[in-house]
Design an enzyme around this catalytic site. Structure first.
Site, PDB file in Angstrom:
ATOM      1  N   ASP A  21      -3.714   7.410   4.853  1.00 23.41           N
ATOM      2  CA  ASP A  21      -3.278   6.034   5.084  1.00 23.41           C
ATOM      3  C   ASP A  21      -3.920   5.497   6.367  1.00 23.41           C
ATOM      4  O   ASP A  21      -4.343   6.265   7.230  1.00 23.41           O
ATOM      5  CB  ASP A  21      -1.750   6.012   5.212  1.00 23.41           C
ATOM      6  CG  ASP A  21      -1.177   4.607   5.127  1.00 23.41           C
ATOM      7  OD1 ASP A  21      -1.926   3.674   4.783  1.00 23.41           O
ATOM      8  OD2 ASP A  21       0.030   4.446   5.410  1.00 23.41           O
ATOM      9  N   GLU A  22      -3.976   4.175   6.498  1.00 26.72           N
ATOM     10  CA  GLU A  22      -4.512   3.507   7.701  1.00 26.72           C
ATOM     11  C   GLU A  22      -5.902   4.052   8.064  1.00 26.72           C
ATOM     12  O   GLU A  22      -6.205   4.323   9.225  1.00 26.72           O
ATOM     13  CB  GLU A  22      -3.552   3.680   8.888  1.00 26.72           C
ATOM     14  CG  GLU A  22      -2.154   3.163   8.650  1.00 26.72           C
ATOM     15  CD  GLU A  22      -2.058   1.635   8.643  1.00 26.72           C
ATOM     16  OE1 GLU A  22      -3.101   0.976   8.810  1.00 26.72           O
ATOM     17  OE2 GLU A  22      -0.949   1.114   8.453  1.00 26.72           O
TER      18      GLU A  22
ATOM     19  N   GLN B  89      -7.788  -5.116   9.632  1.00 27.30           N
ATOM     20  CA  GLN B  89      -6.739  -4.765  10.583  1.00 27.30           C
ATOM     21  C   GLN B  89      -7.142  -3.584  11.473  1.00 27.30           C
ATOM     22  O   GLN B  89      -6.287  -2.887  12.015  1.00 27.30           O
ATOM     23  CB  GLN B  89      -5.432  -4.444   9.856  1.00 27.30           C
ATOM     24  CG  GLN B  89      -4.837  -5.628   9.118  1.00 27.30           C
ATOM     25  CD  GLN B  89      -3.456  -5.344   8.571  1.00 27.30           C
ATOM     26  OE1 GLN B  89      -2.470  -5.252   9.291  1.00 27.30           O
ATOM     27  NE2 GLN B  89      -3.367  -5.188   7.259  1.00 27.30           N
TER      28      GLN B  89
ATOM     29  N   LYS C 259       0.817  -1.213   0.000  1.00 28.49           N
ATOM     30  CA  LYS C 259       0.000   0.000   0.000  1.00 28.49           C
ATOM     31  C   LYS C 259       0.854   1.268   0.000  1.00 28.49           C
ATOM     32  O   LYS C 259       0.474   2.262  -0.628  1.00 28.49           O
ATOM     33  CB  LYS C 259      -0.952   0.009   1.188  1.00 28.49           C
ATOM     34  CG  LYS C 259      -0.302   0.142   2.554  1.00 28.49           C
ATOM     35  CD  LYS C 259      -1.343   0.115   3.655  1.00 28.49           C
ATOM     36  CE  LYS C 259      -0.717   0.196   5.035  1.00 28.49           C
ATOM     37  NZ  LYS C 259      -0.038   1.475   5.284  1.00 28.49           N
ATOM     38  N   THR C 260       2.000   1.239   0.688  1.00 27.85           N
ATOM     39  CA  THR C 260       2.858   2.441   0.716  1.00 27.85           C
ATOM     40  C   THR C 260       3.369   2.758  -0.680  1.00 27.85           C
ATOM     41  O   THR C 260       3.427   3.921  -1.089  1.00 27.85           O
ATOM     42  CB  THR C 260       4.045   2.241   1.679  1.00 27.85           C
ATOM     43  OG1 THR C 260       3.543   1.905   2.971  1.00 27.85           O
ATOM     44  CG2 THR C 260       4.878   3.509   1.774  1.00 27.85           C
TER      45      THR C 260
ATOM     46  N   ARG D 124       2.046 -10.994  10.282  1.00 25.18           N
ATOM     47  CA  ARG D 124       3.392 -10.438  10.504  1.00 25.18           C
ATOM     48  C   ARG D 124       4.461 -11.419  10.020  1.00 25.18           C
ATOM     49  O   ARG D 124       5.617 -11.026   9.801  1.00 25.18           O
ATOM     50  CB  ARG D 124       3.650 -10.152  11.992  1.00 25.18           C
ATOM     51  CG  ARG D 124       2.750  -9.140  12.687  1.00 25.18           C
ATOM     52  CD  ARG D 124       2.579  -7.869  11.915  1.00 25.18           C
ATOM     53  NE  ARG D 124       1.381  -7.942  11.085  1.00 25.18           N
ATOM     54  CZ  ARG D 124       1.132  -7.131  10.053  1.00 25.18           C
ATOM     55  NH1 ARG D 124       2.000  -6.211   9.718  1.00 25.18           N
ATOM     56  NH2 ARG D 124       0.018  -7.236   9.366  1.00 25.18           N
TER      57      ARG D 124
END
Length: 760
Positions: free
Chosen positions: A232-233, A263, A43-44, A625
């Site tokens: 973002d997020e 998330q 996504k970044t 993770r």
């Protein structure tokens, strides 16, 4: 219409190498866009690629773009990536957290919401101290009513954009005594903040919304300034953050939000998952792009994650996949107790690091649900001589010596900061005791002065023995206030610490003082390296904005990063942290310890479906993770809060695909079960007994606990009458599932439920 910008940069092609879904998101031009970005889906890269595409292909000037992140680290990485892709700095572009962007707006316009622009920002500890002080002043006993809980109520209200007056009115209609007491504190706390010209973290979200809602010309100015907004997020936004974005994007609607509803794990901190689930309602006609290709984990790990999260109802829906087919199975370890679990984990990670050339200690993370679980793990790591670091321990800016130095700087920047004054007026010692401070405070109140102004006139206060020390202190602060307008923050801090002889005073404290002195030296180094330009830019709509000293901007930067846990990615050490702290990170080898009912998910999560779904999302975060290997573990018994609990494995484990699982047992558990038949039977009963007969189960622990059987009618004080449909767990963690006639199915912890039989 956006003016054409210089497209002659020689940087890399921003859209090159993107997969089809990433390309669709990054090449989007105008209108609202929701990007559902799965874990490890890049996504970044999509965010930075879109910014560069807007600048280079659509001619959008960088200063017309606002990008909002949730951490300072993410903001720095985004700016750096954009610079690399463009081969030049995106001059004028705002990139920062919601709090940083809010502080930046308020630096320019604080006077519009009743503040001076030289305000200082309280960190969590400073805010808590002020709440406690205010509680005492309004006679709300801090020993009875937790200051941390009171601050939490106030924080939640601010994040919901509920001001002090509205909060008081709402509290009048409740029987909740805690809320009613919080309503006595909130107005006095807010008045204290304003009197001292300080803001808490929540004000950095609420005040900018107030600014945009109450000053129409500023709203139009910033809507025009920020023609494109990226967030973002987005799944972690609260009401105040949503409203801020809604206001700025309300005209042009050129809003791109990136997030993962699977998330969303900060509900307890005010985050509202509805913001992302209902994005298409709030911004009609929004385009939706799903990023489902994962670049991090093996397919076996992703299969486990997909199966777990599919159990949730409140989600948009997506399925992660990868080209990393196969991979090791997910190991599920069963241990006797927490010490047995910890020893096995340490032995396993040591063996894997020893036998795998590409694996090192820094490749390993051990995750857990609660901080208390780290004790047994730390003991085992220390005994084995394995280096480790804990994310979530005492943070650099929370250390006593750093807080002392920052208090001096805060007072130099903002002479009305009473908390800073009280912290350092007698450090190093100047003969200013509690009695002198009380007399000073009373005289300051009588004469409508700040504490620092009163200290400068201390010789006018009757019977004040410490007048000389107070005047000297006020004179020192005044001198450095003048110096701050001329000197860099590095020079200012070096001179101040030298004059105070602070390093000598710290060395006098012995070995611990030497560590403190090194921390102060680290703070000085950070001040010398501080670059104020990242917080201050020339606004094209305001050719002569107010300029602030480096001190003002340094304190702002410190306040905004003070709550961020430090993880050293280069440390040759195993990382221990809670699952919440692990979000956004990745490791080749991941352990998740404590997979037991009542611990993960926490027992209280069964009282509310939304809470249980968030616990499951937290497990999903933990699973994703892992890059190469995931190991889950649980213990048959565990000592928690002084009590020995007998446990069942977490119900979350039932969703894992059995074909990808590798069951393991510790040797100690195997030997113990084999040598003690009665214990083996009891363990089997704890795991397998489903209470399908009319026999009464063994509840143990408390003879006063009522005993129920499946099908029995019961009564609950809040939920009314219902029928028992399931009983699970063991000992103190027995849970009963009841179909209530009026409110539906509830799962309750029996020892707290206070159920009674519904006699005919």
């Amino acid at each position: 219409m956006i003016d054409t910008a210089d497209r002659s940069a020689t940087g890399a092609r921003p859209l090159e190498g993107l997969n089809p879904a990433q390309l669709e998101a990054a090449s989007h031009f105008e209108g609202p866009l929701l990007v559902l970005a799965g874990a490890g889906s890049g996504k970044t890269r999509v965010l930075t690629a879109r910014v560069c595409h807007l600048i280079r292909e659509h001619g959008v000037p960088p200063d017309r773009i606002l990008a909002v992140t949730f951490t300072n680290k993410a903001a720095g990485e985004m700016r750096e990536r954009i610079g690399r892709l463009l081969a030049r700095e995106p001059a004028g572009m705002w990139v920062g957290t919601f709090h940083a962007v809010g502080a930046r707006l308020l630096r320019r316009h604080a006077d519009r919401v009743g503040y001076d622009r030289s305000f200082t920002i309280l960190d969590a500890d400073q805010s808590l101290r002020l709440v406690k002080s205010v509680q005492e002043s309004v006679h709300v006993d801090p020993k009875r009513w937790s200051p941390k809980g009171i601050r939490g109520e106030i924080s939640n209200a601010k994040n919901q954009l509920i001001g002090a007056e509205d909060f008081v009115q709402r509290a009048e209609g409740t029987m909740d005594l805690f809320v009613r007491n919080a309503a006595r504190v909130y107005p006095a706390y807010q008045e204290a903040l304003e009197r001292q010209n300080v803001l808490d973290f929540d004000d950095l979200l609420a005040k900018p919304v107030q600014l945009l809602e109450t000053v129409p010309e500023l709203l139009e100015r910033y809507r025009s300034r920020f023609a494109f907004i990226l967030v973002d997020e987005y799944q972690d936004t609260n009401r105040a953050q949503f409203r801020f974005v809604e206001l700025l994007a309300g005209g042009h609607r050129n809003l791109m939000v990136v997030g993962d509803d699977d998330q969303s794990i900060y509900r307890w901190r005010g985050a509202d998952i509805r913001n992302i689930l209902d994005f298409e309602k709030a911004f009609a006609g929004a385009r939706v792009v799903r990023l489902e290709r994962n670049y991090r984990s093996t397919q076996r790990i992703l299969d486990a994650a997909n199966r777990v999260i599919a159990e949730n109802v409140e989600r948009k829906g997506k399925t992660l996949f990868t080209e990393r087919v196969g991979g090791e199975p997910v190991t599920l370890l069963e241990a006797l107790d927490e010490s047995d679990e910890a020893r096995w984990i340490v032995d396993e990670l040591e063996a894997r690091v020893r036998d795998t050339p590409t694996l090192s200690y820094r490749s390993v993370a051990v995750l857990y649900r609660t901080n208390a679980q780290s004790r047994a793990l730390e003991d085992a790591l220390r005994r084995a001589g394995v280096p480790y670091q804990i994310v979530g321990s005492v943070r650099f800016y929370e250390r006593r010596e750093i807080q002392d130095v920052l208090a001096y700087l805060r007072l130099i920047s903002n002479p009305r900061d009473e908390g800073a004054f009280e912290r350092v007026v007698n450090y190093p010692r100047r003969g200013v005791g509690e009695t002198s401070l009380e007399r000073l405070a009373a005289w300051a109140t009588e004469n409508d002065l700040s504490l620092l102004e009163a200290a400068a006139r201390a010789d006018e206060i009757p019977e004040l023995r410490a007048s000389q020390g107070l005047r000297a202190f006020a004179e020192l602060v005044q001198r450095y206030s003048l110096r701050a307008s001329q000197a860099s923050i590095g020079e200012l801090l070096e001179e101040l610490i030298e004059e105070l002889e602070l390093v000598r005073h710290l060395h006098d404290e012995g070995p611990e003082g030497e560590d403190r002195a090194r921390n102060v030296a680290e703070l000085i180094a950070g001040a010398i390296d501080f670059d104020a330009s990242i917080l201050e830019d020339q606004d094209p709509d305001d050719p002569s904005p107010d300029r602030f000293t480096e001190l003002d901007l340094f304190l702002q930067q410190v306040a905004l990063v003070a709550d961020v846990d430090k993880l050293d990615p280069n440390a040759q050490a195993v990382t221990l942290m809670t699952l919440h702290n692990a979000k956004g990170l990745e490791f080749p080898l991941v352990f998740i310890a404590g997979m037991e009912e009542g611990l993960f998910p926490l027992a209280r999560a069964y009282d509310e479906p939304a809470a249980l779904e968030e616990e499951r999302r937290l497990f999903y975060v933990g699973i994703t993770r892992a890059e190469d290997k995931l190991i889950l573990s649980w213990a048959r018994q565990r000592r928690r809060a002084g009590d020995l609990t007998f446990n069942l494995q977490s119900s979350f484990l039932e969703s894992l695909p059995p074909e990808h699982l590798e069951p393991r047992r510790t040797q100690r558990l195997t030997v113990s079960a084999a040598s003690l038949p009665h214990r083996r039977d009891r363990l089997r009963e704890a795991q397998d007994f489903e209470y399908e007969t009319q026999e009464e189960p063994e509840y143990a622990m408390n003879q006063d606990t009522p005993r129920f059987v499946k099908g029995e009618r019961v009564v609950h004080a809040t939920f009314g009458s219902g029928s028992v449909v399931e009983i699970s767990g063991f000992g103190r963690d027995i849970k009963v599932t009841v179909d209530f006639d009026g409110v539906g199915r509830k799962k309750l912890l029996l020892r707290y439920a206070e159920l009674e039989r519904d006699w005919p």
